[in-house]
Design an enzyme around this catalytic site. Structure first.
Site, PDB file in Angstrom:
ATOM      1  N   SER A  57      -6.347  99.252  49.424  1.00 13.06           N
ATOM      2  CA  SER A  57      -7.830  99.389  50.396  1.00 13.06           C
ATOM      3  C   SER A  57      -8.722 100.211  49.029  1.00 13.06           C
ATOM      4  CB  SER A  57      -7.640 100.780  51.218  1.00 13.06           C
ATOM      5  OG  SER A  57      -7.522 101.802  50.574  1.00 13.06           O
ATOM      6  N   ASP A  95      -9.114  95.114  50.459  1.00 13.05           N
ATOM      7  CA  ASP A  95      -8.502  95.312  51.204  1.00 13.05           C
ATOM      8  C   ASP A  95      -9.953  95.682  52.239  1.00 13.05           C
ATOM      9  OD1 ASP A  95      -7.460  94.010  54.073  1.00 13.05           O
ATOM     10  OD2 ASP A  95      -6.737  96.677  53.658  1.00 13.05           O
ATOM     11  N   HIS A  96     -10.516  94.983  53.139  1.00 13.01           N
ATOM     12  CA  HIS A  96     -11.642  95.160  53.991  1.00 13.01           C
ATOM     13  C   HIS A  96     -13.098  96.103  52.617  1.00 13.01           C
ATOM     14  CE1 HIS A  96     -10.418  96.078  58.029  1.00 13.01           C
ATOM     15  NE2 HIS A  96      -9.268  96.777  57.027  1.00 13.01           N
ATOM     16  N   SER A 236       1.228  95.983  62.415  1.00  9.35           N
ATOM     17  CA  SER A 236       2.099  97.132  62.219  1.00  9.35           C
ATOM     18  C   SER A 236       2.110  97.422  63.629  1.00  9.35           C
ATOM     19  CB  SER A 236       1.208  97.938  61.821  1.00  9.35           C
ATOM     20  OG  SER A 236       1.486  98.592  60.502  1.00  9.35           O
ATOM     21  N   ASN A 276      -1.200  91.688  57.773  1.00  9.93           N
ATOM     22  CA  ASN A 276      -1.520  92.703  57.010  1.00  9.93           C
ATOM     23  C   ASN A 276      -1.236  94.153  57.990  1.00  9.93           C
ATOM     24  OD1 ASN A 276      -3.754  91.318  55.980  1.00  9.93           O
ATOM     25  ND2 ASN A 276      -5.273  93.108  56.510  1.00  9.93           N
ATOM     26  N   ILE A 277      -0.441  94.429  57.054  1.00 10.94           N
ATOM     27  CA  ILE A 277       1.111  95.631  57.390  1.00 10.94           C
ATOM     28  C   ILE A 277       0.549  96.963  57.123  1.00 10.94           C
ATOM     29  CG2 ILE A 277       3.267  96.330  57.907  1.00 10.94           C
ATOM     30  CD1 ILE A 277       3.988  93.434  59.196  1.00 10.94           C
ATOM     31  N   ASP A 278       0.200  97.710  57.229  1.00 11.92           N
ATOM     32  CA  ASP A 278      -0.092  98.888  56.324  1.00 11.92           C
ATOM     33  C   ASP A 278       1.059 100.336  56.757  1.00 11.92           C
ATOM     34  OD1 ASP A 278      -0.953 101.097  54.791  1.00 11.92           O
ATOM     35  OD2 ASP A 278      -2.571 100.844  55.110  1.00 11.92           O
TER      36      ASP A 278
END
Ligand code: G3H
Ligand code: 13P
Ligand code: ZN
Length: 333
Positions: A57, A95-96, A236, A276-278
């Protein structure tokens, strides 16, 4: 001088998404900010023989420096080979991304995929910005993720906490006019560890169960764009055992609620091919560190507490790959 991702041994998302949509599974997109996260992601991907997207990100670039993260990703490919995976499929993804300039900088410096997130812009401006990024990226065979619809949380700072679902009637026009390679949609997921308020949930066997994702919207979108790669952000699940460990060892996480894994499993069987997993990685890391330091108050060598943190993240990544997304054993070679 520009560095192509091909020189770093990375791949773009085109083939892996096509296979995932056909095969009814999703590719994990794990955010990373540190070497330990990178190591855990690579170990998990190699052990499960899974393709993987490592995503960075703007915040990660600010924290760790873009050059360092790019070199970590290059290291990731070599590390995967060293761990015995002859043909790793690793994507380095922005990302983004919020400006053309940021996307261009990443494309020029080794990223194989970028997201241009124009979802907060008026529709025509989102199209114009996305198309500009796509035109540049495709010259270098870099794939582009775009977004339509607004997720609650970090993307919706201005208005209320409410999300705005993607409008299925817009997706054909948007995908055709921008030429994007994949589309992130809003169907009820959101960023962070507090996706729902307890009052939005039902209590089932002592567990708070949030409202289901808008699968009707997803299916409408699939009908409009058959086979087109769809992306879910904010996915998530906020494992309650990690939240419990964090709180047991001095943390204070209240009402942390995520997306139930069964729903992600269901989504992965559809055209959703990137999840997407953060936050789950942050929780796994923090829980392990808090526990270790509480149990070993005299220790101060970061390697001592980062090792169990890395192990716990690796375990979580493997679980997602095998039990939720189904991307294990999906390498082409
Ligand atoms: O979508 C948000 C990701 O979780 C990245 O978060 O901007 O704090 O690095 P960040
Ligand atoms: P989570 O906060 O649910 O992990 O979402 C991460 C994400 O969407 C990154 O783009
Ligand atoms: Zn996101």
């Amino acid at each position: 001088m520009a560095t192509s991702y091909k020189e770093l041994g990375l791949v773009n998302t085109r083939e892996m998404f096509a296979k995932a949509v056909k095969g009814g599974y999703a590719i994990p997109a794990f955010n990373f900010n540190t070497m330990e996260q990178m190591q855990a992601i690579v170990m998990a991907a190699v052990e499960t023989k899974s393709p993987v997207i490592m995503q960075v990100s703007k915040g990660a670039r600010n924290y760790a420096n873009g050059t360092i993260l790019r070199n970590l990703a290059k290291g990731a490919v070599e590390y995967a080979k060293e761990l015995g995976c002859e043909h790793p499929e690793i994507v380095l993804h922005l990302d983004h991304g919020d400006t053309f300039e940021l996307c261009k900088d990443c494309i020029d410096n080794g990223f194989s995929s970028v997201m241009i997130d124009g979802s907060s812009l008026p529709y025509e401006e989102n199209i114009a910005l996305t198309k500009k990024v796509v035109d540049y990226a495709h010259k270098y065979d870099v794939t582009v993720e775009a977004e339509l619809g607004v997720l609650a949380g970090v993307e919706d700072e201005v208005a209320s906490e409410e999300s705005h679902y993607t409008k299925p009637e817009e997706v054909i026009d948007f995908a055709t006019r921008t030429g994007c390679d994949s589309l992130a949609i809003s169907i009820g997921t959101s960023h962070g560890a507090h996706k729902f308020k307890p009052e939005q949930c039902k209590l089932v066997n002592g567990v708070l169960v949030p409202p289901p994702l808008a699968f009707d919207v997803l299916h409408e979108i699939e009908k409009k764009l058959p086979g087109f790669p769809i992306v879910l952000h904010g996915s998530s699940s906020v494992p309650q055992e990690e939240v419990k460990t964090i709180n047991q060892y001095g943390g204070k996480l209240e009402a942390a609620i995520g997306i139930p894994e069964e729903q992600l499993r269901e989504a992965a069987k559809s055209a959703v091919c990137k999840i997407n997993i953060d936050s789950d990685s942050r929780l796994a890391m923090t829980a392990a560190i808090r526990k270790y330091l509480a149990e070993n108050p005299s220790h101060f060598d970061p390697r001592q507490y980062l090792k169990p943190a890395r192990e716990n993240m690796k375990k979580m990544y493997i679980h997602k790959i095998v039990n939720v997304l189904g991307s294990d054993n999906k390498l082409s070679k």
